[in-house]
Design an enzyme around this catalytic site. Structure first.
Site, PDB file in Angstrom:
ATOM      1  N   GLY A 118       0.825  -1.208   0.000  1.00  0.00           N
ATOM      2  CA  GLY A 118       0.000   0.000   0.000  1.00  0.00           C
ATOM      3  C   GLY A 118       0.853   1.249   0.000  1.00  0.00           C
ATOM      4  CG  ASP A 119      -0.492   4.378   2.484  1.00  0.00           C
ATOM      5  OD1 ASP A 119      -0.484   3.294   3.098  1.00  0.00           O
ATOM      6  OD2 ASP A 119      -1.211   5.335   2.818  1.00  0.00           O
ATOM      7  CD  GLU A 120       1.261   0.001   5.852  1.00  0.00           C
ATOM      8  OE1 GLU A 120       0.086   0.124   6.245  1.00  0.00           O
ATOM      9  OE2 GLU A 120       1.913  -1.065   5.957  1.00  0.00           O
TER      10      GLU A 120
END
Length: 224
Positions: A118-120
């Protein structure tokens, strides 16, 4: 004339034999290069170019074993869902790609820089104690710089950053350091500053090296 014949006799058939024998080797070399590229592709996230989780973990552990002054840095993009919802998924992809490029530039060629999902993101790099605060401030500034899309639109972006170091947490275990950095990240969520983990952050329960209670960990039993 004799000299010419001698030259032909010396190099003609022998050269042909060597060339013929080399053809399979050349084929294998091309195959090996292609295979190497395929293997490299499986180690990299196609959108950001960063290491995938397994490749990142392997490289990160090597860095922790070899170097004394290291830091584990966790990064979450802030309000990323809003970018996808209001500007479309291509805009979201552009933001993730920009974050990947910025993290790579900031960390340097010898670091382990990975997209966990994801956005990690996560980074393991050499970071002397006397430069930690300055370098983390630099990273926050880079990740808060607007992203310009191909169509000229500008996306305001931000990220939360947490870091952990072995000398503070008392551990060189990657999962323990990620847990502490993740807990520090959430202490500073949406504040616009990086947070360096304390011993208290190191005691926060975790699931697969991520802070327990993070969205997705309770339902799936693994890091979100």
């Amino acid at each position: 004339m004799d000299s010419v014949l001698h030259t032909r006799g010396r190099f003609g058939p022998r050269t042909l034999l060597i060339t013929t024998a080399a053809l399979p080797l050349t084929g294998w070399a091309i195959h090996a290069v292609a295979l190497h590229k395929q293997l490299a592709a499986t180690r990299r996230d196609p959108l950001t170019g960063l290491l995938r989780r397994d490749a990142y973990t392997s490289r990160a552990r090597r860095l922790l074993a070899r170097h004394g002054d290291v830091a584990v840095v966790m990064v979450d993009a802030d309000r990323f869902k809003a970018v996808n919802d209001t500007m479309g998924h291509p805009a979201g992809d552009a933001v993730l790609a920009a974050f990947g490029a910025r993290l790579t530039t900031w960390a340097g060629p010898h670091a382990a820089v990975g997209r966990l999902g994801g956005d990690e993101f996560a980074v393991v790099l050499e970071l002397p104690a006397d430069r930690r605060a300055l370098r983390l401030e630099q990273l926050v500034r880079m990740l808060h710089t607007p992203v310009t899309l191909d169509d000229g639109r500008t996306v305001d972006v931000a990220a939360s950053v947490g870091a952990a170091t072995p000398d503070v947490t008392g551990s060189r275990d990657l999962s323990a350091l990620q847990r502490a950095a993740d807990a520090a990240l959430y202490d500073g969520k949406h504040t616009g500053r990086a947070v360096l983990a304390s011993t208290a952050h190191a005691a926060v329960p975790s699931v697969n090296g991520r802070r327990a209670g993070r969205p997705g960990t309770a339902a799936w039993g693994r890091a979100a």
